[in-house]
Structure formats: C-alpha cells, structure tokens
Enzyme design. Structure first.
Site, PDB file in Angstrom:
ATOM      1  N   ASP A 102       0.851  -1.203   0.000  1.00  0.00           N
ATOM      2  CA  ASP A 102       0.000   0.000   0.000  1.00  0.00           C
ATOM      3  C   ASP A 102       0.878   1.242   0.000  1.00  0.00           C
ATOM      4  O   ASP A 102       2.083   1.173   0.278  1.00  0.00           O
ATOM      5  CB  ASP A 102      -0.943   0.017   1.215  1.00  0.00           C
ATOM      6  CG  ASP A 102      -0.203  -0.011   2.539  1.00  0.00           C
ATOM      7  OD1 ASP A 102       0.798  -0.743   2.654  1.00  0.00           O
ATOM      8  OD2 ASP A 102      -0.601   0.724   3.469  1.00  0.00           O
ATOM      9  N   GLU A 167      -0.070  -1.186   5.712  1.00  0.00           N
ATOM     10  CA  GLU A 167       0.981  -0.688   6.598  1.00  0.00           C
ATOM     11  C   GLU A 167       0.856   0.799   6.855  1.00  0.00           C
ATOM     12  O   GLU A 167       1.074   1.279   7.969  1.00  0.00           O
ATOM     13  CB  GLU A 167       2.358  -0.994   5.999  1.00  0.00           C
ATOM     14  CG  GLU A 167       3.524  -0.821   6.976  1.00  0.00           C
ATOM     15  CD  GLU A 167       4.176   0.545   6.927  1.00  0.00           C
ATOM     16  OE1 GLU A 167       5.056   0.800   7.751  1.00  0.00           O
ATOM     17  OE2 GLU A 167       3.812   1.393   6.074  1.00  0.00           O
TER      18      GLU A 167
HETATM   19  C1  LIG Z   1       9.116   3.560   7.369  1.00  0.00           C
HETATM   20  C2  LIG Z   1       7.933   3.084   6.535  1.00  0.00           C
HETATM   21  N1  LIG Z   1       8.315   3.030   5.165  1.00  0.00           N
HETATM   22  C3  LIG Z   1       6.754   4.010   6.713  1.00  0.00           C
HETATM   23  O1  LIG Z   1       6.582   4.923   5.931  1.00  0.00           O
HETATM   24  N2  LIG Z   1       5.938   3.779   7.729  1.00  0.00           N
HETATM   25  C4  LIG Z   1       4.823   4.611   8.073  1.00  0.00           C
HETATM   26  C5  LIG Z   1       3.889   3.768   8.895  1.00  0.00           C
HETATM   27  C6  LIG Z   1       2.621   4.418   9.304  1.00  0.00           C
HETATM   28  C7  LIG Z   1       1.970   4.179  10.460  1.00  0.00           C
HETATM   29  N3  LIG Z   1       0.828   4.907  10.434  1.00  0.00           N
HETATM   30  C8  LIG Z   1       0.813   5.565   9.311  1.00  0.00           C
HETATM   31  N4  LIG Z   1       1.900   5.235   8.612  1.00  0.00           N
HETATM   32  C9  LIG Z   1       5.300   5.828   8.832  1.00  0.00           C
HETATM   33  O2  LIG Z   1       6.347   5.779   9.477  1.00  0.00           O
HETATM   34  O3  LIG Z   1       4.598   6.873   8.774  1.00  0.00           O
HETATM   35 ZN    ZN Z   2       5.384   4.810   4.205  1.00  0.00          ZN
HETATM   36 ZN    ZN Z   3       6.955   1.815   4.016  1.00  0.00          ZN
END
Ligand SMILES: C[C@H](N)C(=O)N[C@@H](Cc1c[nH]cn1)C(=O)O
Ligand code: ZN
Ligand code: ZN
Length: 481
Positions: A102, A167
């Site tokens: 996603d 995610e």
């Molecule tokens: C580090 C990873 N690629 C990422 O972008 N994670 C998001 C996960 C997240 C959790 N809630 C919304 N997004 C982030 O760190 O923002």
């Molecule tokens: Zn991300």
């Molecule tokens: Zn990510």
C-alpha cells in the site's frame, strides 16, 4: 558458489534493468492507497498482482483474510495479506521477508511534477508513488530470486513472505494473523532470520543497515459544533466554533521548538547512556545537506548533528498533520465547519508503551478540554504501533554488512530510523529471531511526499544487494533454538 554464481546474477540484473523498471511501472500504476476506502479494490488488485509475481518465481502463496475495519461506524473489509513460501530445504537457512504494497495518498495537484501513479524516469531517478515506499524494494526481492533462477542456480536460502496492504494505515489485522493464526500453524518454526526493506539510507551516498525504528501513536481529535457547515455571515458570532476549539487544543500539544507539552510524556523514554551517545559521533551525516534537500531555512537544535540524529531516532516527536472538514481547497470559502477532525501523531521510542502514551494524551486533552468549558462535542481516538530495536552485533548484521560491501564497496553505517513499521516488533516476538532492516532507497527519496522517487542505481544495485544478502545468509550457521 560465490565465485561463479554471484557475478552471473549481477550481470543478469544489469542486463535486465529495463524489465525491472517496467515491472515497477506496473506496480506503481495501481493506486493502492490504504487510508482511503475508495481505493480498497485497488489494494486488493495490488495484492493479487503481487501474488502472481510470487507464483511466477515458484512460491506457493495464500491470500489470508484479516477481517474488517470500522470506518464511520461501518464495517469495511480489509485487503488480504499475501503469505508465500519458496523452498523448504532443511539444510538451508530460512528468511522471512516482510514488505508492504500500500501507499500514501498522492494527487498531481499536491504539487507533483508528474502524475504520481505513472512511473517516470528522469535524470537517473524513477518518480512515482510507492517507487521507494515500498513497491520498489518488495519487487527487488522477486527480481533477486528471478536472477538466481535465470542463471540456472538454486536459491541458496528458503524464503517466507508476509506482504500486506495496510501498513500506511496501522497494519490493521496483521498482528492477529501473525500471532493467532500463522504462529500456531507453525509458520515461524523454521524461520531463522527476518528481513525488511522498507526504509532509506541516512544520506544519499552511504548505504545503511538499520537496527531500530520509532513507533507511532496516531490521534483523531474530533470537535462538533453543529449538524452541518454554516454560513459565517449568517451564523458567525452566534455559535461556539468547532475549528476555534480544535486550534486551541492542537496548539497546547507542542511548543515552537518541538518540545511535547503533554504531562509525563518524556518520563519513560529510555535514558541516554554514555556508550549510546558515542555512537552518534561516528555516523556520517551532513546536516546542512539534509536541511538544503528539504528547503528548510533552519533546523531545530541549531542543526547539531548528534542532536538531530537523536531527535530522529531515539526521542519522541509530535507532528500536527491536518484537519479534516476544514476548507482547505483554494478560494475564500466563508463556511464555519460543523465538524472538524484534527490529526496528529507522536513518534514513540523505546521504553514508551502505546497504551501508556495514549492514556497520557487522552488525560491531557480531556484536562485542556475541561478547562476550555466549551459546549461542543469532543472525541479523541487513537491507533498505535510499538518502537523496535535489535542487536546490530548479531552475525545476521555482519552478513548483511558483507553483502553491502560487496555491492557498494564501502562499510555501511548502522543506523536507526525515525519512521515506523508497526509489525517489526511482532515479527521479532513471533519468530524469536534476529530482525534486520536492509534499506534500498536513498535518504532524499521523499517517501510520503511530492515527487517520491527511487534512484535507478539504488533500485538496480539494491536487487544485487538482496541477491548477495541471500548468499551471505546462506553461509551463516543455523541460529540456536
Ligand atoms: C518507514 C515506513 N516506510 C513508513 O513509511 N511507515 C509509516 C507507517 C505508518 C503508520 N501509520 C501511518 N503510517 C510511517 O512511518 O509513517
Ligand atoms: Zn510509508
Ligand atoms: Zn513503508
């Protein structure tokens, strides 16, 4: 085997760079935005597309149902999780690979130079939503497997895949699948190592291997003053406006230097030891380059390198993200919004537990709300994921460092990451194995932002890195049970 196989694998990767780009273009073209239900079918389509790719390399695959999520009191089906298995040779190491399919939302009108869901190559960069986060890296694993197959060599490791499509929206349903279904079914029994490629190098030239992530505690703060939006000429001066209350509350959360004002929020943060402090001195990080790359006039903490790194990796931060229901479109709209939802999050760190942080935030917001004595309705909800750290002195990290040196001819930095991957700690606990983050993209890839990209070099060398990583892990001893 390294002498003969890896050079052939690397040559195959170089010779097929155009095919790999084409596949990334196909993946980017599916707008699998998880936070907006109107793209839910695209999320399902994305998972099915990836299932085909795993099948093509010989994996057995399953789409696992993870139930429903509640949005505005309605039950909405979650996209399935793609679980795959490739190889079960008891003499080989088994690596569990996690990734996500996603993406964050993106519109050209947000300020992109090109259409976000159309992969465009320019100046050695591949621009498109998901190119670096996380479709490029997920495809990288598949291309690395293909390269071994194409040169007629057996994959030196067994692989297990967990690929989700939620995610960016808190990985709803995934922990339950891992802990209540896959673990009891024995999915993790033969897993020796866990690897995730879903973060970025610290800078733009030096590769990294990552042993820590911040968690995230995300809040929706809703204020309602009327059943509908109101004409400010007709109703202005006669109602207690929801937006005024919301701005007041949001302004109480954090000061202008980024200090979080919520009572007790720093109490459980892991203390900084002298040994940890020394780690930051040796990290290669150009703060001024970092500042210039985002066009910021000045960084916090006077741009001090150690402080900047610590505040990215090991101290919590609070960000205000936006307001739903506010008249954010261009033009002088004169409405009083009837209901607004303020969105903010706290990046949480080792030893902060989400439940404890949520309680501190709820107590603080309720206290401020009571003091405000507003007649409006206020509601606050949260979704959270934990922070994670790992032992970077483990042989698994040494294997990944050898693979990195083979490709980039330099020593990788051992880094932490300010972002969050909620499932990482669950995979660590469910498998009981060492977990490693092996980033493919560079520090200026602008994940989540306008003009997200992955450098062609990072994508292609990253595929080789994954192939070399398989080789290096295959030489490790089986970890003790
Ligand atoms: C580090 C990873 N690629 C990422 O972008 N994670 C998001 C996960 C997240 C959790 N809630 C919304 N997004 C982030 O760190 O923002
Ligand atoms: Zn991300
Ligand atoms: Zn990510």
């Amino acid at each position: 085997m390294a002498d003969r196989t890896l050079p052939q694998v690397f040559k195959y990767v170089d010779d097929n760079a155009e095919t790999f780009k084409k596949l990334l273009k196909e993946a980017v073209a599916i707008p699998s935005v998880s936070c907006d239900v109107k793209y839910r079918n695209d999320c399902v389509r994305m998972v099915e597309w990836m299932q085909e790719k795993l099948k093509e390399v010989g994996a057995t695959t399953e789409l696992r149902d993870v139930g429903y999520q509640t949005i505005d009191e309605k039950e909405v089906k979650l996209p399935p999780v793609l679980v795959g298995v490739l190889g079960n040779d008891p003499l080989k190491q088994t690596i569990c690979i996690y990734g996500h399919l996603d993406v964050q939302p993106a519109l050209k009108s947000d300020g992109w130079d090109t259409e976000p869901f159309e992969l465009v190559e320019r100046d050695g960069k591949l621009f498109g939503r998901g190119s670096t986060d996380d479709k490029g890296p997920v495809l990288g694993w598949v291309h690395a497997i293909n390269a071994y197959k194409a040169v007629g060599e057996e994959l030196p490791v067994n692989l297990k895949f967990v690929l989700e499509c939620m995610e960016e929206s808190g990985s709803e349903g995934l922990d339950a699948l891992l802990l209540e279904k896959l673990k009891p079914e024995g999915f993790f029994k033969d897993v020796d190592y866990v690897c995730i490629s879903d973060n970025y190098w610290l800078g733009t030239t030096k590769p990294c291997i990552t042993y820590g992530l911040r968690g995230i505690s995300y809040y929706f703060l809703e204020i309602q003053c009327a059943q509908m939006d109101l004409h400010s000429g007709v109703y202005g001066g006669t109602v207690h406006e929801a937006m005024t209350d919301l701005i007041y509350l949001m302004n109480e959360l954090v000061d202008k230097n980024g200090k979080i004002l919520i009572d007790g929020i720093y109490d459980s943060v892991a203390p900084l030891t002298d040994n940890e402090k020394k780690l930051y001195t040796n990290i290669d990080f150009d703060t001024d380059g970092y500042r210039k790359s985002i066009g910021a006039p000045k960084l916090a903490h006077n741009g001090d390198k150690e402080q900047i790194l610590m505040h990215r990796w090991r101290f919590p931060s609070l960000s205000l993200h936006g307001i739903e229901g506010a008249a954010f479109q261009p033009g002088a709209k004169t409405v009083i919004p009837g209901k607004v939802i303020g969105k903010f999050s706290i990046r949480i760190v080792p030893n902060q537990e989400p439940e404890e942080v949520e309680k501190l935030v709820f107590d603080f917001v309720n206290k401020k709300w009571a003091a405000r004595k507003s007649p409006n309705k206020m509601r606050i909800t949260a979704q959270s994921g934990r922070a994670w750290t790992e032992n970077p002195d483990h042989p698994h990290y040494q294997a990944a460092a050898r693979a990195t040196r083979m490709i980039y001819l330099t020593e990788p930095d051992m880094s932490r990451e300010g972002g969050s991957i909620p499932v990482t700690i669950t995979l660590q606990e469910a498998s009981g194995r060492n977990v490693l983050l092996l980033p493919m993209g560079a520090g200026d890839d602008m994940a989540h932002s306008q003009n997200e990209k992955i450098n062609v070099r990072n994508y292609i060398e990253g595929i080789k890195l994954f192939a070399a990583y398989f080789h290096e892990v295959s030489k490790l001893p089986k970890p003790s049970k």
